[in-house]
Design a protein around this motif. Structure first.
Motif, PDB file in Angstrom:
ATOM      1  N   PRO A 167      55.013  37.904  17.139  1.00 49.98           N
ATOM      2  CA  PRO A 167      54.448  37.673  15.805  1.00 49.98           C
ATOM      3  C   PRO A 167      52.926  37.785  15.731  1.00 49.98           C
ATOM      4  O   PRO A 167      52.382  37.940  14.639  1.00 49.98           O
ATOM      5  CB  PRO A 167      54.910  36.256  15.459  1.00 49.98           C
ATOM      6  N   GLU A 168      52.247  37.754  16.833  1.00 53.39           N
ATOM      7  CA  GLU A 168      50.786  37.845  16.841  1.00 53.39           C
ATOM      8  C   GLU A 168      50.293  39.240  17.196  1.00 53.39           C
ATOM      9  O   GLU A 168      49.135  39.410  17.565  1.00 53.39           O
ATOM     10  CB  GLU A 168      50.188  36.801  17.786  1.00 53.39           C
ATOM     11  N   HIS A 226      52.302  44.277  12.338  1.00 55.28           N
ATOM     12  CA  HIS A 226      52.098  43.919  10.924  1.00 55.28           C
ATOM     13  C   HIS A 226      51.553  45.123  10.149  1.00 55.28           C
ATOM     14  O   HIS A 226      51.981  45.400   9.029  1.00 55.28           O
ATOM     15  CB  HIS A 226      51.148  42.727  10.800  1.00 55.28           C
ATOM     16  N   TYR A 227      50.620  45.826  10.774  1.00 53.46           N
ATOM     17  CA  TYR A 227      50.020  47.004  10.152  1.00 53.46           C
ATOM     18  C   TYR A 227      51.084  48.079   9.900  1.00 53.46           C
ATOM     19  O   TYR A 227      51.148  48.669   8.814  1.00 53.46           O
ATOM     20  CB  TYR A 227      48.907  47.527  11.063  1.00 53.46           C
ATOM     21  N   LEU A 253      47.362  41.672   5.417  1.00 53.47           N
ATOM     22  CA  LEU A 253      46.608  40.423   5.580  1.00 53.47           C
ATOM     23  C   LEU A 253      46.890  39.787   6.938  1.00 53.47           C
ATOM     24  O   LEU A 253      45.976  39.254   7.579  1.00 53.47           O
ATOM     25  CB  LEU A 253      46.929  39.444   4.451  1.00 53.47           C
ATOM     26  N   GLN A 254      48.134  39.858   7.384  1.00 57.20           N
ATOM     27  CA  GLN A 254      48.476  39.317   8.709  1.00 57.20           C
ATOM     28  C   GLN A 254      47.763  40.109   9.807  1.00 57.20           C
ATOM     29  O   GLN A 254      47.231  39.519  10.744  1.00 57.20           O
ATOM     30  CB  GLN A 254      49.989  39.356   8.933  1.00 57.20           C
ATOM     31  N   GLU A 272      43.313  40.627  13.761  1.00 57.33           N
ATOM     32  CA  GLU A 272      42.263  41.531  14.248  1.00 57.33           C
ATOM     33  C   GLU A 272      41.321  41.889  13.102  1.00 57.33           C
ATOM     34  O   GLU A 272      41.403  42.970  12.519  1.00 57.33           O
ATOM     35  CB  GLU A 272      42.915  42.789  14.839  1.00 57.33           C
ATOM     36  N   PRO A 273      40.393  40.988  12.759  1.00 53.88           N
ATOM     37  CA  PRO A 273      39.579  41.147  11.553  1.00 53.88           C
ATOM     38  C   PRO A 273      38.535  42.264  11.590  1.00 53.88           C
ATOM     39  O   PRO A 273      37.972  42.594  10.550  1.00 53.88           O
ATOM     40  CB  PRO A 273      38.907  39.785  11.396  1.00 53.88           C
ATOM     41  N   ASP A 274      38.300  42.870  12.734  1.00 57.48           N
ATOM     42  CA  ASP A 274      37.282  43.924  12.794  1.00 57.48           C
ATOM     43  C   ASP A 274      37.873  45.326  12.917  1.00 57.48           C
ATOM     44  O   ASP A 274      37.155  46.277  13.173  1.00 57.48           O
ATOM     45  CB  ASP A 274      36.299  43.653  13.934  1.00 57.48           C
ATOM     46  N   ASN A 275      39.174  45.466  12.697  1.00 59.47           N
ATOM     47  CA  ASN A 275      39.805  46.778  12.785  1.00 59.47           C
ATOM     48  C   ASN A 275      39.580  47.533  11.470  1.00 59.47           C
ATOM     49  O   ASN A 275      40.052  47.098  10.422  1.00 59.47           O
ATOM     50  CB  ASN A 275      41.302  46.636  13.069  1.00 59.47           C
TER      51      ASN A 275
END
Length: 188
Positions: A95-96, A101-102, A122-123, A128-131
């Motif tokens: 799940p991580e 998710h993408y 959003l997940q 991975e907020p910098d992708n």
């Protein structure tokens, strides 16, 4: 490898192809080269060739999630429900994993199921907020759901992130959409 990736980022497909082939001549199981060649094949509409490169990457490492997701993406064109079921199975186990998710978001976006696609993007972003590609697709989802302020924010973040690491989206397209979203605000 660096020359191949740089050529691909610059849009020099021919040079990237030759450099990736040069890497494979020395190291036949190099997964990064196989992924790059699959990406090139997909950009040229050669799905069977891309599938072959993904299969070779999985032979080199059966746990290669990127290759598996690539094959699922190819499967989604013929059997979207089976592809979605496979992605959900993988997500239940991992799940991580942002890539899963993408991929799920892309599948849902291909059906114009924007609320579900946005939740998946959003997940991926949370993990991975910098992708830059996750940011871009999140911007597109906000844009598609008529949420211009959020779309503006994420187009800007995507473009900034694309300055720091390779991105698969068309930067000109993002810049044009950003300008179109800003225009109504600037005229007020």
């Amino acid at each position: 490898m660096q020359q191949a990736q740089a050529a691909l980022q610059q849009g020099d497909i021919r040079r990237a192809y030759m450099e990736y082939q040069r890497v494979l001549a020395v190291e036949p199981g190099n997964r990064a080269a196989l992924h790059g060649l699959a990406e090139i094949a997909l950009s040229q509409g050669q799905e069977a060739v891309a599938g072959n490169y993904y299969q070779r990457a999985l032979q080199a490492d059966p746990r290669d999630l990127r290759a598996e997701v690539g094959l699922i993406g190819l499967q989604a064109r013929q059997a979207p429900q089976a592809a979605e079921a496979r992605l959900r199975d993988l997500l239940a186990q991992q799940p991580e994993e942002a890539l899963l998710h993408y991929a799920l978001g892309n599948l849902q976006a291909s059906r114009s199921d924007w609320p579900e696609a946005q939740a998946a993007f959003l997940q991926a972003y949370r993990i991975e907020p910098d992708n830059p590609d996750y940011l871009f697709n999140l911007a597109v989802s906000f844009d598609s759901l008529q949420q211009p302020q959020q779309a503006l924010r994420f187009y800007r973040l995507a473009l900034a992130a694309a300055e720091q690491r390779p991105a698969g989206f068309d930067r000109r397209q993002a810049q044009m959409r950003l300008a179109a979203l800003r225009a109504p605000q600037e005229s007020q």
